[in-house]
Design an enzyme around this catalytic site. Structure first.
Site, PDB file in Angstrom:
ATOM      1  N   ASP A 171      22.949 -13.642   6.277  1.00 56.56           N
ATOM      2  CA  ASP A 171      21.587 -13.615   6.809  1.00 56.56           C
ATOM      3  C   ASP A 171      20.631 -14.113   5.730  1.00 56.56           C
ATOM      4  OD1 ASP A 171      20.029 -12.435   9.252  1.00 56.56           O
ATOM      5  OD2 ASP A 171      18.882 -11.839   7.483  1.00 56.56           O
ATOM      6  N   ILE A 172      19.716 -15.026   6.115  1.00 53.00           N
ATOM      7  CA  ILE A 172      18.723 -15.532   5.159  1.00 53.00           C
ATOM      8  C   ILE A 172      17.688 -14.437   4.904  1.00 53.00           C
ATOM      9  CG2 ILE A 172      16.988 -17.310   4.705  1.00 53.00           C
ATOM     10  CD1 ILE A 172      18.482 -19.142   6.627  1.00 53.00           C
ATOM     11  N   ASN A 179       9.041 -18.400   7.615  1.00 50.67           N
ATOM     12  CA  ASN A 179       8.455 -19.105   8.765  1.00 50.67           C
ATOM     13  C   ASN A 179       6.942 -18.926   8.821  1.00 50.67           C
ATOM     14  OD1 ASN A 179      10.438 -20.584  10.066  1.00 50.67           O
ATOM     15  ND2 ASN A 179      11.109 -18.895  11.357  1.00 50.67           N
ATOM     16  N   ASP A 188      13.243 -24.603  10.322  1.00 50.43           N
ATOM     17  CA  ASP A 188      14.397 -25.322  10.854  1.00 50.43           C
ATOM     18  C   ASP A 188      15.106 -26.114   9.756  1.00 50.43           C
ATOM     19  OD1 ASP A 188      13.963 -24.345  13.376  1.00 50.43           O
ATOM     20  OD2 ASP A 188      13.095 -26.198  14.180  1.00 50.43           O
ATOM     21  N   GLU A 215      18.512 -16.926  12.030  1.00 52.95           N
ATOM     22  CA  GLU A 215      18.789 -17.204  10.616  1.00 52.95           C
ATOM     23  C   GLU A 215      20.114 -16.591  10.158  1.00 52.95           C
ATOM     24  OE1 GLU A 215      16.242 -13.399  10.564  1.00 52.95           O
ATOM     25  OE2 GLU A 215      16.579 -15.149  11.830  1.00 52.95           O
TER      26      GLU A 215
END
Length: 309
Positions: A171-172, A179, A188, A215
Site C-alpha cells: 500500500d502506498i 492526491n 495516476d 493505491e
C-alpha cells in the site's frame, strides 16, 4: 504483429502438403499425422488454430476435438474440420463437439485461406478482450480478478505437493494526502511508477504482480519460502524509494514509500486462497500501525483460517 501458428492434422501427407502450400506464406505451420501426435503437439506448442481431419486411424478427429475442448489449456483454440465426407450428420457432430467450421476436400485454396484468416482474426480479438478483462488499464499489471484467479489456481496446484506459497500486499503510504496535494493526474502517474517498480523487483516468471485496487498492489510468489519472500518484499520497498517521487505531506519521508505485508505458508489440500489474503492483509495493517514504510511478515498454517481478522 507475429504470424499465427496453424496445426494441420491429417494422416494423408499429400493433404498436409496441399494445405501447407496454401498457408505457409502467412502462418507458421505445424504438422501431425495422427490424433495422438496432434494432442502431444498442441500441448507442447499451443497453436492459434487447428485444421483437423475427421477420418484417421486410431484416435479420429472427433475424439481429438473432444479432448482438446476438455483440456483447459487448449479449449480456446479454434478447430476447423477438414473432411471429404460432406454429409450433414458428421458436420453437426463436429460442431457439437466445439469445432467452429468445416472445410471439405478436395481443398479449395481461396476458401481455406479466407476461413483460416477469418478465424485467426476472431481469435486474436477474443484474446485481446480476454486480456483486457484481467489487466489493469492504468498500470498494465494483472488486475484483482486475475490475481484472485491465479491465487486459486496456485493454492490448488501447490496443495498437491505441499510447497511454499507467499502473498505480498503493498500500500502506498499517505496516498490520499499525495492526491490532495499534487492532484489526481499526478496520483495516476505515481501509481504507474510504483507498478513499474514492483515489476522490476518481482523477477521470476512464475511470480504475479498485480494492482489490487486504488493505491494497493499485491504479489503472488509460488514456491517462495518466508526468507525468499522477505527479500522480495525488501526489494519492492527499495525500488519504490529509489523512484524519489516527492511527497511533502508524508509523515515519514519526503518521498513516496510503501507499507508491505507478507504471508507465507506451505500449501495443504484443505487450505483456501482467502487464508493468504486475510493474513497478508493483517500483516499490511501491522506495518501501517507500526509506523508505515516497513515490511511485516509471518509464516502461518491451516489454523489461521479459524482466527478472527
Amino acid at each position: 504483429m507475429s504470424r499465427g501458428t496453424i496445426l494441420i492434422v491429417d494422416d494423408e501427407v499429400s493433404n498436409i502438403e496441399i494445405m501447407n502450400a496454401v498457408l505457409e506464406d502467412d502462418y507458421e505451420v505445424l504438422f501431425s499425422t495422427s490424433g495422438q501426435q496432434a494432442l502431444d503437439t498442441a500441448r507442447a506448442t499451443p497453436p492459434d488454430l487447428i485444421l483437423l481431419d475427421v477420418l484417421m486411424p486410431g484416435i479420429d478427429g472427433f475424439e481429438v476435438c473432444r479432448q482438446i475442448k476438455d483440456d483447459p489449456q487448449l479449449a480456446d483454440i479454434p478447430v476447423i474440420f477438414t473432411t471429404g465426407l460432406g454429409d450433414t450428420d458428421h458436420e453437426m457432430r463436429g460442431l457439437s463437439l466445439g469445432a467452429i467450421d468445416y472445410v471439405t476436400k478436395p481443398i479449395q485454396p481461396a476458401i481455406l485461406r479466407a476461413r483460416v484468416g477469418n478465424h485467426i482474426e476472431l481469435k486474436r480479438l477474443r484474446d485481446q478482450l480476454a486480456s483486457m478483462a484481467v489487466t489493469d488499464a492504468l498500470t498494465g499489471l494483472s488486475n484483482r480478478r486475475q490475481m484472485e484467479q491465479a491465487l486459486k489456481s496456485e493454492v490448488g496446484r501447490l496443495g498437491r505437493t505441499g510447497d511454499w506459497l507467499t502473498v505480498i500486499m503493498i500500500d502506498i503510504d499517505f496516498f490520499k494526502q499525495f492526491n490532495d496535494t499534487y492532484g489526481h493526474p499526478a496520483g495516476d502517474r505515481c501509481i504507474v511508477m510504483v507498478g513499474a517498480a514492483l515489476t522490476r523487483a518481482v523477477k521470476r516468471a512464475s511470480d504475479l504482480p498485480a494492482r489490487y485496487g486504488g493505491e494497493e498492489f499485491a504479489c503472488i510468489l509460488p514456491g517462495a519460502d518466508p526468507e525468499g519472500a522477505a527479500l522480495v518484499a525488501q526489494e519492492i520497498s527499495l525500488h519504490v524509494q529509489s523512484l524519489n517521487i516527492p511527497h511533502e505531506r508524508s509523515q515519514i519521508s519526503p518521498f513516496i514509500t510503501v507499507s508491505i505485508g507478507v504471508a507465507s505458508a506451505r500449501c495443504l489440500p484443505d487450505m483456501t486462497p482467502e487464508m493468504w489474503m486475510k493474513e497478508a492483509d493483517r500483516q499490511l495493517y501491522l506495518s501501517k500501525q507500526q509506523g508505515r514504510n516497513r515490511v511485516t511478515s509471518t509464516e502461518f498454517g491451516a489454523v489461521v483460517d479459524n482466527l478472527q481478522a
